[in-house]
Design a protein around this motif. Structure first.
Motif, PDB file in Angstrom:
ATOM      1  N   SER A  85       0.829  -1.209   0.000  1.00 45.19           N
ATOM      2  CA  SER A  85       0.000   0.000   0.000  1.00 45.19           C
ATOM      3  C   SER A  85       0.864   1.260   0.000  1.00 45.19           C
ATOM      4  O   SER A  85       0.517   2.269  -0.618  1.00 45.19           O
ATOM      5  N   SER A  86       2.014   1.238   0.665  1.00 50.32           N
ATOM      6  CA  SER A  86       2.899   2.406   0.636  1.00 50.32           C
ATOM      7  C   SER A  86       3.494   2.613  -0.757  1.00 50.32           C
ATOM      8  O   SER A  86       3.644   3.751  -1.225  1.00 50.32           O
ATOM      9  N   ILE A  87       3.812   1.539  -1.450  1.00 48.49           N
ATOM     10  CA  ILE A  87       4.293   1.635  -2.834  1.00 48.49           C
ATOM     11  C   ILE A  87       3.178   2.182  -3.727  1.00 48.49           C
ATOM     12  O   ILE A  87       3.421   3.024  -4.602  1.00 48.49           O
ATOM     13  N   ASP A  88       1.965   1.743  -3.520  1.00 43.60           N
ATOM     14  CA  ASP A  88       0.817   2.226  -4.290  1.00 43.60           C
ATOM     15  C   ASP A  88       0.624   3.732  -4.085  1.00 43.60           C
ATOM     16  O   ASP A  88       0.437   4.483  -5.052  1.00 43.60           O
ATOM     17  N   ILE A  89       0.700   4.198  -2.854  1.00 42.47           N
ATOM     18  CA  ILE A  89       0.547   5.631  -2.564  1.00 42.47           C
ATOM     19  C   ILE A  89       1.686   6.426  -3.208  1.00 42.47           C
ATOM     20  O   ILE A  89       1.464   7.471  -3.824  1.00 42.47           O
ATOM     21  N   TYR A  90       2.906   5.924  -3.072  1.00 44.73           N
ATOM     22  CA  TYR A  90       4.062   6.602  -3.660  1.00 44.73           C
ATOM     23  C   TYR A  90       3.957   6.672  -5.185  1.00 44.73           C
ATOM     24  O   TYR A  90       4.225   7.701  -5.801  1.00 44.73           O
ATOM     25  N   THR A  91       3.517   5.599  -5.798  1.00 42.67           N
ATOM     26  CA  THR A  91       3.353   5.568  -7.252  1.00 42.67           C
ATOM     27  C   THR A  91       2.313   6.569  -7.702  1.00 42.67           C
ATOM     28  O   THR A  91       2.504   7.305  -8.679  1.00 42.67           O
ATOM     29  N   ARG A  92       1.195   6.645  -7.021  1.00 40.67           N
ATOM     30  CA  ARG A  92       0.149   7.617  -7.361  1.00 40.67           C
ATOM     31  C   ARG A  92       0.669   9.051  -7.237  1.00 40.67           C
ATOM     32  O   ARG A  92       0.359   9.910  -8.047  1.00 40.67           O
ATOM     33  N   GLN A  93       1.456   9.308  -6.194  1.00 38.66           N
ATOM     34  CA  GLN A  93       2.012  10.643  -5.998  1.00 38.66           C
ATOM     35  C   GLN A  93       2.953  11.010  -7.140  1.00 38.66           C
ATOM     36  O   GLN A  93       2.877  12.103  -7.690  1.00 38.66           O
ATOM     37  N   ILE A  94       3.845  10.116  -7.510  1.00 40.19           N
ATOM     38  CA  ILE A  94       4.801  10.371  -8.595  1.00 40.19           C
ATOM     39  C   ILE A  94       4.065  10.583  -9.914  1.00 40.19           C
ATOM     40  O   ILE A  94       4.369  11.517 -10.666  1.00 40.19           O
ATOM     41  N   VAL A  95       3.086   9.766 -10.220  1.00 40.38           N
ATOM     42  CA  VAL A  95       2.333   9.882 -11.464  1.00 40.38           C
ATOM     43  C   VAL A  95       1.584  11.213 -11.511  1.00 40.38           C
ATOM     44  O   VAL A  95       1.590  11.916 -12.526  1.00 40.38           O
ATOM     45  N   SER A  96       0.971  11.622 -10.411  1.00 43.59           N
ATOM     46  CA  SER A  96       0.237  12.895 -10.410  1.00 43.59           C
ATOM     47  C   SER A  96       1.193  14.076 -10.580  1.00 43.59           C
ATOM     48  O   SER A  96       0.878  15.053 -11.260  1.00 43.59           O
ATOM     49  N   GLU A  97       2.381  13.990  -9.985  1.00 45.44           N
ATOM     50  CA  GLU A  97       3.378  15.058 -10.166  1.00 45.44           C
ATOM     51  C   GLU A  97       3.859  15.114 -11.614  1.00 45.44           C
ATOM     52  O   GLU A  97       4.025  16.199 -12.174  1.00 45.44           O
ATOM     53  N   LEU A  98       4.100  13.974 -12.221  1.00 46.54           N
ATOM     54  CA  LEU A  98       4.538  13.943 -13.619  1.00 46.54           C
ATOM     55  C   LEU A  98       3.471  14.490 -14.557  1.00 46.54           C
ATOM     56  O   LEU A  98       3.777  15.213 -15.511  1.00 46.54           O
ATOM     57  N   LEU A  99       2.217  14.165 -14.301  1.00 43.63           N
ATOM     58  CA  LEU A  99       1.136  14.662 -15.149  1.00 43.63           C
ATOM     59  C   LEU A  99       0.927  16.164 -14.991  1.00 43.63           C
ATOM     60  O   LEU A  99       0.427  16.835 -15.895  1.00 43.63           O
ATOM     61  N   ALA A 100       1.324  16.727 -13.857  1.00 46.27           N
ATOM     62  CA  ALA A 100       1.155  18.159 -13.604  1.00 46.27           C
ATOM     63  C   ALA A 100       2.274  19.002 -14.220  1.00 46.27           C
ATOM     64  O   ALA A 100       2.142  20.221 -14.326  1.00 46.27           O
ATOM     65  N   VAL A 101       3.359  18.375 -14.659  1.00 42.97           N
ATOM     66  CA  VAL A 101       4.496  19.113 -15.223  1.00 42.97           C
ATOM     67  C   VAL A 101       4.100  19.714 -16.571  1.00 42.97           C
ATOM     68  O   VAL A 101       3.537  19.042 -17.436  1.00 42.97           O
ATOM     69  N   GLN A 102       4.408  20.994 -16.731  1.00 41.68           N
ATOM     70  CA  GLN A 102       4.174  21.685 -18.001  1.00 41.68           C
ATOM     71  C   GLN A 102       5.479  21.703 -18.787  1.00 41.68           C
ATOM     72  O   GLN A 102       6.467  22.269 -18.330  1.00 41.68           O
ATOM     73  N   ILE A 103       5.479  21.093 -19.953  1.00 45.34           N
ATOM     74  CA  ILE A 103       6.667  21.049 -20.796  1.00 45.34           C
ATOM     75  C   ILE A 103       6.542  22.150 -21.843  1.00 45.34           C
ATOM     76  O   ILE A 103       5.550  22.222 -22.564  1.00 45.34           O
ATOM     77  N   THR A 104       7.557  22.989 -21.909  1.00 44.54           N
ATOM     78  CA  THR A 104       7.564  24.047 -22.919  1.00 44.54           C
ATOM     79  C   THR A 104       8.681  23.776 -23.911  1.00 44.54           C
ATOM     80  O   THR A 104       9.786  23.389 -23.530  1.00 44.54           O
ATOM     81  N   ARG A 105       8.377  23.980 -25.139  1.00 41.64           N
ATOM     82  CA  ARG A 105       9.369  23.827 -26.195  1.00 41.64           C
ATOM     83  C   ARG A 105       9.826  25.213 -26.626  1.00 41.64           C
ATOM     84  O   ARG A 105       9.012  26.130 -26.706  1.00 41.64           O
ATOM     85  N   PRO A 106      11.111  25.352 -26.917  1.00 41.66           N
ATOM     86  CA  PRO A 106      11.564  26.664 -27.381  1.00 41.66           C
ATOM     87  C   PRO A 106      10.985  26.967 -28.762  1.00 41.66           C
ATOM     88  O   PRO A 106      10.784  26.062 -29.573  1.00 41.66           O
TER      89      PRO A 106
END
Length: 118
Positions: A5-26
Protein backbone atom coordinates in the motif's frame (compact mmCIF):
# COMPACT_ATOMS: atom_id res chain seq x y z
CA UNK A 1 0.37 0.17 6.54
CA UNK A 2 1.75 -2.59 4.37
CA UNK A 3 4.65 -2.34 1.97
CA UNK A 4 2.35 -2.79 -1.03
CA UNK A 5 0.00 0.00 0.00
CA UNK A 6 2.90 2.41 0.64
CA UNK A 7 4.29 1.64 -2.83
CA UNK A 8 0.82 2.23 -4.29
CA UNK A 9 0.55 5.63 -2.56
CA UNK A 10 4.06 6.60 -3.66
CA UNK A 11 3.35 5.57 -7.25
CA UNK A 12 0.15 7.62 -7.36
CA UNK A 13 2.01 10.64 -6.00
CA UNK A 14 4.80 10.37 -8.60
CA UNK A 15 2.33 9.88 -11.46
CA UNK A 16 0.24 12.90 -10.41
CA UNK A 17 3.38 15.06 -10.17
CA UNK A 18 4.54 13.94 -13.62
CA UNK A 19 1.14 14.66 -15.15
CA UNK A 20 1.15 18.16 -13.60
CA UNK A 21 4.50 19.11 -15.22
CA UNK A 22 4.17 21.69 -18.00
CA UNK A 23 6.67 21.05 -20.80
CA UNK A 24 7.56 24.05 -22.92
CA UNK A 25 9.37 23.83 -26.19
CA UNK A 26 11.56 26.66 -27.38
CA UNK A 27 10.19 28.64 -30.30
CA UNK A 28 12.49 28.34 -33.29
CA UNK A 29 12.68 30.87 -36.09
CA UNK A 30 11.65 29.38 -39.42
CA UNK A 31 11.21 30.33 -43.07
CA UNK A 32 9.95 28.56 -46.22
CA UNK A 33 12.36 26.01 -47.65
CA UNK A 34 14.00 27.28 -50.86
CA UNK A 35 14.77 23.72 -51.99
CA UNK A 36 11.52 21.75 -51.67
CA UNK A 37 9.03 24.64 -51.21
CA UNK A 38 7.02 22.26 -49.00
CA UNK A 39 8.58 22.43 -45.55
CA UNK A 40 9.81 25.12 -43.23
CA UNK A 41 13.51 25.58 -42.51
CA UNK A 42 13.90 25.79 -38.74
CA UNK A 43 16.90 27.60 -37.30
CA UNK A 44 18.40 25.59 -34.46
CA UNK A 45 21.41 26.59 -32.31
CA UNK A 46 23.86 24.56 -34.44
CA UNK A 47 22.14 24.19 -37.81
CA UNK A 48 19.22 25.09 -40.05
CA UNK A 49 17.13 22.13 -41.22
CA UNK A 50 14.04 21.65 -43.36
CA UNK A 51 11.03 20.14 -41.56
CA UNK A 52 10.08 18.02 -44.59
CA UNK A 53 11.57 14.52 -44.04
CA UNK A 54 12.02 14.04 -47.80
CA UNK A 55 14.10 17.23 -48.15
CA UNK A 56 17.78 17.00 -47.31
CA UNK A 57 18.42 20.72 -46.78
CA UNK A 58 20.82 21.15 -43.86
CA UNK A 59 23.06 24.16 -43.26
CA UNK A 60 25.47 24.27 -40.36
CA UNK A 61 25.88 27.58 -38.52
CA UNK A 62 29.59 27.28 -37.72
CA UNK A 63 31.84 28.03 -40.68
CA UNK A 64 35.60 28.33 -40.14
CA UNK A 65 35.23 29.46 -36.56
CA UNK A 66 32.35 31.89 -37.13
CA UNK A 67 28.77 31.20 -36.10
CA UNK A 68 26.13 32.62 -38.44
CA UNK A 69 23.33 34.67 -36.89
CA UNK A 70 19.61 34.11 -37.51
CA UNK A 71 19.53 37.21 -39.74
CA UNK A 72 22.45 35.97 -41.85
CA UNK A 73 20.86 32.54 -42.29
CA UNK A 74 17.47 34.07 -43.19
CA UNK A 75 19.19 36.25 -45.81
CA UNK A 76 20.88 33.20 -47.33
CA UNK A 77 17.70 31.08 -47.24
CA UNK A 78 15.71 33.92 -48.80
CA UNK A 79 17.91 33.75 -51.91
CA UNK A 80 20.11 36.66 -50.97
CA UNK A 81 23.75 37.12 -50.20
CA UNK A 82 25.21 38.21 -46.87
CA UNK A 83 27.50 41.21 -46.64
CA UNK A 84 31.18 40.36 -46.50
CA UNK A 85 31.82 38.57 -43.20
CA UNK A 86 35.12 37.95 -41.45
CA UNK A 87 36.27 34.33 -41.26
CA UNK A 88 39.51 32.68 -40.15
CA UNK A 89 41.35 30.22 -42.40
CA UNK A 90 41.72 26.77 -40.84
CA UNK A 91 45.12 26.13 -42.36
CA UNK A 92 46.96 29.43 -41.97
CA UNK A 93 44.88 31.05 -39.24
CA UNK A 94 44.70 34.26 -41.28
CA UNK A 95 41.42 36.19 -41.50
CA UNK A 96 39.59 36.66 -44.79
CA UNK A 97 36.35 38.28 -45.96
CA UNK A 98 33.65 36.35 -47.79
CA UNK A 99 29.95 36.73 -48.59
CA UNK A 100 27.71 33.67 -48.30
CA UNK A 101 24.83 32.53 -50.50
CA UNK A 102 23.25 29.28 -51.71
CA UNK A 103 24.51 27.67 -54.91
CA UNK A 104 22.40 25.67 -57.41
CA UNK A 105 22.65 22.56 -55.23
CA UNK A 106 21.55 24.45 -52.08
CA UNK A 107 24.96 24.30 -50.44
CA UNK A 108 26.72 27.33 -48.99
CA UNK A 109 28.84 29.19 -51.52
CA UNK A 110 31.55 31.64 -50.50
CA UNK A 111 32.36 34.72 -52.56
CA UNK A 112 35.73 36.07 -51.49
CA UNK A 113 36.40 39.78 -51.35
CA UNK A 114 39.23 40.78 -53.61
CA UNK A 115 42.13 42.54 -52.00
CA UNK A 116 42.61 46.10 -53.15
CA UNK A 117 45.95 47.86 -53.64
CA UNK A 118 48.82 46.62 -51.54
Amino acid sequence: MTFTSSIDIYTRQIVSELLAVQITRPEYVSCPCPKCHEGQVRLYPKAAKCSDPDCALLLFRNINGRTLTDEELLTILGGGKTPYLKFVSRKSGKPYLAALSLDEEYALALEFKEKTGQ
